[in-house]
Structure formats: C-alpha cells, structure tokens
Write a protein that holds these residues in place. Structure first.
Motif, PDB file in Angstrom:
ATOM      1  N   ALA A   1       8.225   1.463 -10.997  1.00 53.17           N
ATOM      2  CA  ALA A   1       7.797   2.854 -11.111  1.00 53.17           C
ATOM      3  C   ALA A   1       8.922   3.825 -10.803  1.00 53.17           C
ATOM      4  O   ALA A   1       8.799   5.020 -11.054  1.00 53.17           O
ATOM      5  CB  ALA A   1       6.625   3.107 -10.165  1.00 53.17           C
ATOM      6  N   ARG A   2      10.055   3.310 -10.238  1.00 52.65           N
ATOM      7  CA  ARG A   2      11.168   4.200  -9.899  1.00 52.65           C
ATOM      8  C   ARG A   2      12.100   4.401 -11.079  1.00 52.65           C
ATOM      9  O   ARG A   2      12.937   5.301 -11.072  1.00 52.65           O
ATOM     10  CB  ARG A   2      11.967   3.617  -8.742  1.00 52.65           C
ATOM     11  CG  ARG A   2      11.323   3.857  -7.400  1.00 52.65           C
ATOM     12  CD  ARG A   2      12.214   3.297  -6.313  1.00 52.65           C
ATOM     13  NE  ARG A   2      11.414   2.538  -5.370  1.00 52.65           N
ATOM     14  CZ  ARG A   2      11.864   1.496  -4.704  1.00 52.65           C
ATOM     15  NH1 ARG A   2      13.100   1.080  -4.906  1.00 52.65           N
ATOM     16  NH2 ARG A   2      11.094   0.865  -3.856  1.00 52.65           N
TER      17      ARG A   2
ATOM     18  N   VAL B   1       2.963   0.699 -15.144  1.00 52.26           N
ATOM     19  CA  VAL B   1       3.563   0.007 -13.996  1.00 52.26           C
ATOM     20  C   VAL B   1       2.585  -0.107 -12.831  1.00 52.26           C
ATOM     21  O   VAL B   1       2.923  -0.656 -11.798  1.00 52.26           O
ATOM     22  CB  VAL B   1       4.846   0.727 -13.525  1.00 52.26           C
ATOM     23  CG1 VAL B   1       5.891   0.688 -14.604  1.00 52.26           C
ATOM     24  CG2 VAL B   1       4.547   2.140 -13.099  1.00 52.26           C
ATOM     25  N   ALA B   2       1.358   0.397 -13.009  1.00 57.05           N
ATOM     26  CA  ALA B   2       0.428   0.466 -11.869  1.00 57.05           C
ATOM     27  C   ALA B   2       0.163  -0.898 -11.257  1.00 57.05           C
ATOM     28  O   ALA B   2       0.049  -1.023 -10.042  1.00 57.05           O
ATOM     29  CB  ALA B   2      -0.876   1.114 -12.310  1.00 57.05           C
ATOM     30  N   HIS B   3       0.082  -1.970 -12.108  1.00 57.41           N
ATOM     31  CA  HIS B   3      -0.294  -3.262 -11.542  1.00 57.41           C
ATOM     32  C   HIS B   3       0.777  -3.831 -10.624  1.00 57.41           C
ATOM     33  O   HIS B   3       0.477  -4.680  -9.794  1.00 57.41           O
ATOM     34  CB  HIS B   3      -0.636  -4.263 -12.651  1.00 57.41           C
ATOM     35  CG  HIS B   3       0.513  -4.567 -13.571  1.00 57.41           C
ATOM     36  ND1 HIS B   3       0.920  -3.692 -14.552  1.00 57.41           N
ATOM     37  CD2 HIS B   3       1.341  -5.632 -13.627  1.00 57.41           C
ATOM     38  CE1 HIS B   3       1.948  -4.213 -15.202  1.00 57.41           C
ATOM     39  NE2 HIS B   3       2.226  -5.388 -14.672  1.00 57.41           N
ATOM     40  N   TRP B   4       2.041  -3.343 -10.735  1.00 52.51           N
ATOM     41  CA  TRP B   4       3.088  -3.829  -9.820  1.00 52.51           C
ATOM     42  C   TRP B   4       2.841  -3.383  -8.392  1.00 52.51           C
ATOM     43  O   TRP B   4       3.486  -3.897  -7.467  1.00 52.51           O
ATOM     44  CB  TRP B   4       4.459  -3.366 -10.282  1.00 52.51           C
ATOM     45  CG  TRP B   4       4.914  -4.051 -11.521  1.00 52.51           C
ATOM     46  CD1 TRP B   4       5.139  -3.470 -12.726  1.00 52.51           C
ATOM     47  CD2 TRP B   4       5.179  -5.448 -11.703  1.00 52.51           C
ATOM     48  NE1 TRP B   4       5.518  -4.413 -13.639  1.00 52.51           N
ATOM     49  CE2 TRP B   4       5.557  -5.632 -13.037  1.00 52.51           C
ATOM     50  CE3 TRP B   4       5.123  -6.548 -10.855  1.00 52.51           C
ATOM     51  CZ2 TRP B   4       5.885  -6.880 -13.560  1.00 52.51           C
ATOM     52  CZ3 TRP B   4       5.445  -7.794 -11.368  1.00 52.51           C
ATOM     53  CH2 TRP B   4       5.817  -7.952 -12.706  1.00 52.51           C
ATOM     54  N   LEU B   5       1.934  -2.435  -8.180  1.00 58.41           N
ATOM     55  CA  LEU B   5       1.601  -2.017  -6.819  1.00 58.41           C
ATOM     56  C   LEU B   5       1.097  -3.192  -5.986  1.00 58.41           C
ATOM     57  O   LEU B   5       1.227  -3.193  -4.771  1.00 58.41           O
ATOM     58  CB  LEU B   5       0.494  -0.952  -6.856  1.00 58.41           C
ATOM     59  CG  LEU B   5       0.894   0.473  -7.169  1.00 58.41           C
ATOM     60  CD1 LEU B   5      -0.354   1.298  -7.317  1.00 58.41           C
ATOM     61  CD2 LEU B   5       1.735   1.026  -6.051  1.00 58.41           C
ATOM     62  N   LEU B   6       0.503  -4.189  -6.637  1.00 58.19           N
ATOM     63  CA  LEU B   6      -0.124  -5.281  -5.894  1.00 58.19           C
ATOM     64  C   LEU B   6       0.773  -6.502  -5.762  1.00 58.19           C
ATOM     65  O   LEU B   6       0.303  -7.564  -5.376  1.00 58.19           O
ATOM     66  CB  LEU B   6      -1.445  -5.676  -6.550  1.00 58.19           C
ATOM     67  CG  LEU B   6      -2.535  -4.608  -6.512  1.00 58.19           C
ATOM     68  CD1 LEU B   6      -3.850  -5.178  -6.944  1.00 58.19           C
ATOM     69  CD2 LEU B   6      -2.679  -4.029  -5.122  1.00 58.19           C
ATOM     70  N   THR B   7       2.083  -6.368  -6.039  1.00 59.57           N
ATOM     71  CA  THR B   7       2.985  -7.519  -5.884  1.00 59.57           C
ATOM     72  C   THR B   7       2.915  -8.073  -4.465  1.00 59.57           C
ATOM     73  O   THR B   7       2.858  -9.289  -4.261  1.00 59.57           O
ATOM     74  CB  THR B   7       4.431  -7.116  -6.192  1.00 59.57           C
ATOM     75  OG1 THR B   7       4.427  -6.284  -7.340  1.00 59.57           O
ATOM     76  CG2 THR B   7       5.286  -8.318  -6.440  1.00 59.57           C
TER      77      THR B   7
ATOM     78  N   ARG C   1       0.808  -1.214   0.000  1.00 57.54           N
ATOM     79  CA  ARG C   1       0.000   0.000   0.000  1.00 57.54           C
ATOM     80  C   ARG C   1       0.849   1.275   0.000  1.00 57.54           C
ATOM     81  O   ARG C   1       0.447   2.283  -0.570  1.00 57.54           O
ATOM     82  CB  ARG C   1      -0.922  -0.017   1.224  1.00 57.54           C
ATOM     83  CG  ARG C   1      -1.747   1.229   1.460  1.00 57.54           C
ATOM     84  CD  ARG C   1      -2.773   1.435   0.358  1.00 57.54           C
ATOM     85  NE  ARG C   1      -3.466   2.707   0.487  1.00 57.54           N
ATOM     86  CZ  ARG C   1      -2.965   3.884   0.123  1.00 57.54           C
ATOM     87  NH1 ARG C   1      -1.724   3.937  -0.382  1.00 57.54           N
ATOM     88  NH2 ARG C   1      -3.653   4.986   0.261  1.00 57.54           N
ATOM     89  N   PHE C   2       2.039   1.238   0.636  1.00 56.23           N
ATOM     90  CA  PHE C   2       2.752   2.498   0.877  1.00 56.23           C
ATOM     91  C   PHE C   2       4.066   2.654   0.124  1.00 56.23           C
ATOM     92  O   PHE C   2       4.622   3.743   0.084  1.00 56.23           O
ATOM     93  CB  PHE C   2       3.029   2.670   2.376  1.00 56.23           C
ATOM     94  CG  PHE C   2       1.789   2.881   3.195  1.00 56.23           C
ATOM     95  CD1 PHE C   2       1.012   4.010   3.014  1.00 56.23           C
ATOM     96  CD2 PHE C   2       1.393   1.949   4.128  1.00 56.23           C
ATOM     97  CE1 PHE C   2      -0.139   4.211   3.754  1.00 56.23           C
ATOM     98  CE2 PHE C   2       0.244   2.140   4.872  1.00 56.23           C
ATOM     99  CZ  PHE C   2      -0.518   3.266   4.684  1.00 56.23           C
ATOM    100  N   ILE C   3       4.616   1.554  -0.441  1.00 46.97           N
ATOM    101  CA  ILE C   3       5.936   1.658  -1.062  1.00 46.97           C
ATOM    102  C   ILE C   3       5.802   1.794  -2.576  1.00 46.97           C
ATOM    103  O   ILE C   3       4.975   1.116  -3.196  1.00 46.97           O
ATOM    104  CB  ILE C   3       6.772   0.399  -0.724  1.00 46.97           C
ATOM    105  CG1 ILE C   3       6.977   0.305   0.779  1.00 46.97           C
ATOM    106  CG2 ILE C   3       8.096   0.406  -1.454  1.00 46.97           C
ATOM    107  CD1 ILE C   3       8.137   1.036   1.312  1.00 46.97           C
ATOM    108  N   THR C   4       6.635   2.628  -3.176  1.00 52.44           N
ATOM    109  CA  THR C   4       6.661   2.748  -4.635  1.00 52.44           C
ATOM    110  C   THR C   4       7.281   1.496  -5.237  1.00 52.44           C
ATOM    111  O   THR C   4       8.370   1.104  -4.836  1.00 52.44           O
ATOM    112  CB  THR C   4       7.505   3.955  -5.057  1.00 52.44           C
ATOM    113  OG1 THR C   4       7.222   5.041  -4.190  1.00 52.44           O
ATOM    114  CG2 THR C   4       7.230   4.343  -6.488  1.00 52.44           C
ATOM    115  N   PRO C   5       6.617   0.814  -6.180  1.00 51.11           N
ATOM    116  CA  PRO C   5       7.220  -0.378  -6.771  1.00 51.11           C
ATOM    117  C   PRO C   5       8.492  -0.030  -7.557  1.00 51.11           C
ATOM    118  O   PRO C   5       8.620   1.087  -8.076  1.00 51.11           O
ATOM    119  CB  PRO C   5       6.131  -0.930  -7.694  1.00 51.11           C
ATOM    120  CG  PRO C   5       5.046   0.053  -7.725  1.00 51.11           C
ATOM    121  CD  PRO C   5       5.281   1.095  -6.706  1.00 51.11           C
TER     122      PRO C   5
ATOM    123  N   PRO D   1       3.132   5.778 -15.387  1.00 48.78           N
ATOM    124  CA  PRO D   1       2.330   5.237 -14.285  1.00 48.78           C
ATOM    125  C   PRO D   1       1.283   4.219 -14.743  1.00 48.78           C
ATOM    126  O   PRO D   1       1.036   3.230 -14.051  1.00 48.78           O
ATOM    127  CB  PRO D   1       1.661   6.481 -13.700  1.00 48.78           C
ATOM    128  CG  PRO D   1       2.555   7.592 -14.067  1.00 48.78           C
ATOM    129  CD  PRO D   1       3.183   7.230 -15.373  1.00 48.78           C
TER     130      PRO D   1
END
Lengths: 173, 116
Positions: free
Chosen positions: B57-58, B67-73, B50-54, B64
């Motif tokens: 995305a760095r 790479v948005a779906h990598w948020l849910l790794t 929830r809080f870390i940038t994947p 954005p």
C-alpha cells in the motif's frame, strides 16, 4: 482505541496476562502453573479481539486453551511424584540479567523506531478487511500462502507420527 | 501510542518467557515458558497487522481496494506459528514422557547424557 472502555479493557487484560505469566515462571506447583498458563492464553485471546483479530482469538481459545493446556496438564499428571516443586537452576541470576537487558533493548527500540502507521481514518476497503477477517484470511491461505499452508499440513502429520513413535513402549512390536 | 503499547506488552511477555525457560528446573515449566514466548510473538504479529501500513500500500499509485488483503499478512503468519507451536508442544511432551520413562526425572539439570 481512544474511548475509556477500550482503555479499561486493555489494561485489565494486560495486567491479567502479565501477572499470570509471571506466576507461571515463579510458582512452585507445576500443576497450578499449567492452569495459570491457560489464564495467560485467555488474556491474549482477549487482546486479539481488541486488535480486530476475532478469528485468531477463537483459534487461540481452541488450540492453546483447549489443546495445549490440556496436554501440559496430562504431562504434569504423568510425571508427578518425582517432580516435587519447581526449583530454579544455578543460572537463575544470569537468566534474570539477560532477560532485563533484553527487555531494555526491546523497549528502547520499540519507543524510538518510526513506525509506518495506518491512517486513523481507514480507507473503506481497509475497513472492510477488518470487518470480514475470516474470509480474507481464508482466501490468503489458499492463494498467496498456499505453499506454506500445505507444508504446515505435512509438518503436523510428521509431528503426530514422531510423537507416537517417541512414546511407544519399547520392545512392543 | 496504540501500536507501541501492544509491542511493549509482548516484549514484557517474551522476556518473562525467556527468564522462565532459562531458570526453571522442571522441563514442563520450560515448555510452558516457550509457549509464553510463542504467544508474545503472535501478539506482536497481530498488533503489526492491525496498525502498520502494508508495503504494497506504500507503493505510489497503489489502489486501496487491490492491496487491502495484504493487511492480514501478520495474522496469516500468526496462524502458521500456532500450527508450529502445536506440533512443537506435541513432540516436546512426547520427549518429556520418554525421558521420564528412561531416567525417572523431569529435572533439566540431571539430564546430561551428552556431556563429556
């Protein structure tokens, strides 16, 4: 979560979760420990909702509260009678020391680490992901993570067969 | 402080579970403590998710939308941990039942068949 309501819910869930987890490892009656464990699981499910992980919250309720707690209660019932109480082992002071040391190390490293945090106002696609979590999660599971997904299926099958083989009455062919 | 408090909470849960796993005599309570530890780890993964940038995305020039779906790794990993925990508890309890049948005890200090 900068609003007051979110703060209150977080601290209430944290107190319920940590309190019932502490009781699980200290209470004497194993049956009550199993029920308190279900409370811990539900507290964690609430925290998942706070973290935009609604799908995992439902999974948590279904699998942990619904299946694992019931299995543990079954095991307690099947082995009850001999297990009077739930005493500690002789290594209890050592365990307490190790646990306290580990907590110190973990807390220190969490506080001093520099986290690569997401910006507070998320870009629109990121916001979208947190609204449609189940869809994105499902797509990830059948694209990038399809191999672990299949292996998990085989693992579950092996676990079920293994559990059946272990509890089968011996001498019964 | 948002990420840190979730991580500290899960550290506390993990330590409670570890203390229980090391210090209890009843093997079912040991299994319950291990489940608490599993849950602490899952909470860490979900909070990170929830809080870390994947990492994707760095990278410079990352779009954005791509790479948005990598948020849910982290959440995907949590799903796998739930699966493994379910398999673990099923096998663990089968072992407990089988141990109880053969030795008539669930006390971990009395099970020393492998001790020389």
């Amino acid at each position: 979560m900068d609003n007051l309501f979110g703060e209150i819910v977080f601290w209430a869930l944290a107190v319920v979760t940590v309190g019932s987890a502490l009781l699980v490892v200290t209470i004497r009656d194993v049956f009550r420990a199993a029920l308190l464990l279900a409370t811990t699981f539900m507290g964690i499910a609430g925290l998942f909702v706070m973290l935009n992980a609604e799908f995992l919250a439902v999974v948590q309720i279904l699998i942990y509260v619904g299946a694992i707690s019931v299995l543990l209660v079954f095991a307690v019932m099947l082995t009850r009678g001999v297990s009077e109480g739930n005493r500690g082992t002789p290594v209890q002071p050592v365990a307490l020391t190790v646990a306290a040391l580990l907590l110190g190390v973990l807390a220190w490293s969490i506080v001093q680490a520099e986290w690569n945090l997401l910006p507070t106002d998320l870009p629109a696609p990121f916001e979208e992901v947190f609204i449609t979590t189940p869809q994105v999660l499902g797509r990830l599971l059948i694209s990038e993570f399809v191999l672990p997904f299949e292996i998990a299926g085989v693992l579950l099958l092996a676990a079920v067969v293994g559990a059946l083989a272990l509890v089968r009455e011996s001498g019964e062919e | 402080m948002d990420l840190e408090r979730y991580l500290l909470l899960s550290a506390v849960l993990f330590v409670i579970g570890m203390y229980g796993a090391l210090s209890r005599r009843n093997i079912i309570t040991v299994l319950m403590s291990i489940e608490i530890m599993f849950n602490a780890v899952i909470l860490t993964l979900v909070a990170m998710s929830r809080f870390i940038t994947p990492a994707a995305a760095r990278l410079p020039g990352a779009d954005p939308a791509d790479v948005a779906h990598w948020l849910l790794t982290g959440q995907t990993l949590a799903v796998f941990i739930v699966v493994v925990a379910a398999a673990e508890v099923a096998l663990g309890l089968a072992l407990v039942i089988s141990l109880f049948r053969h030795k008539d005890t669930v006390d971990v200090t009395e099970v020393n068949l492998l001790r020389h």
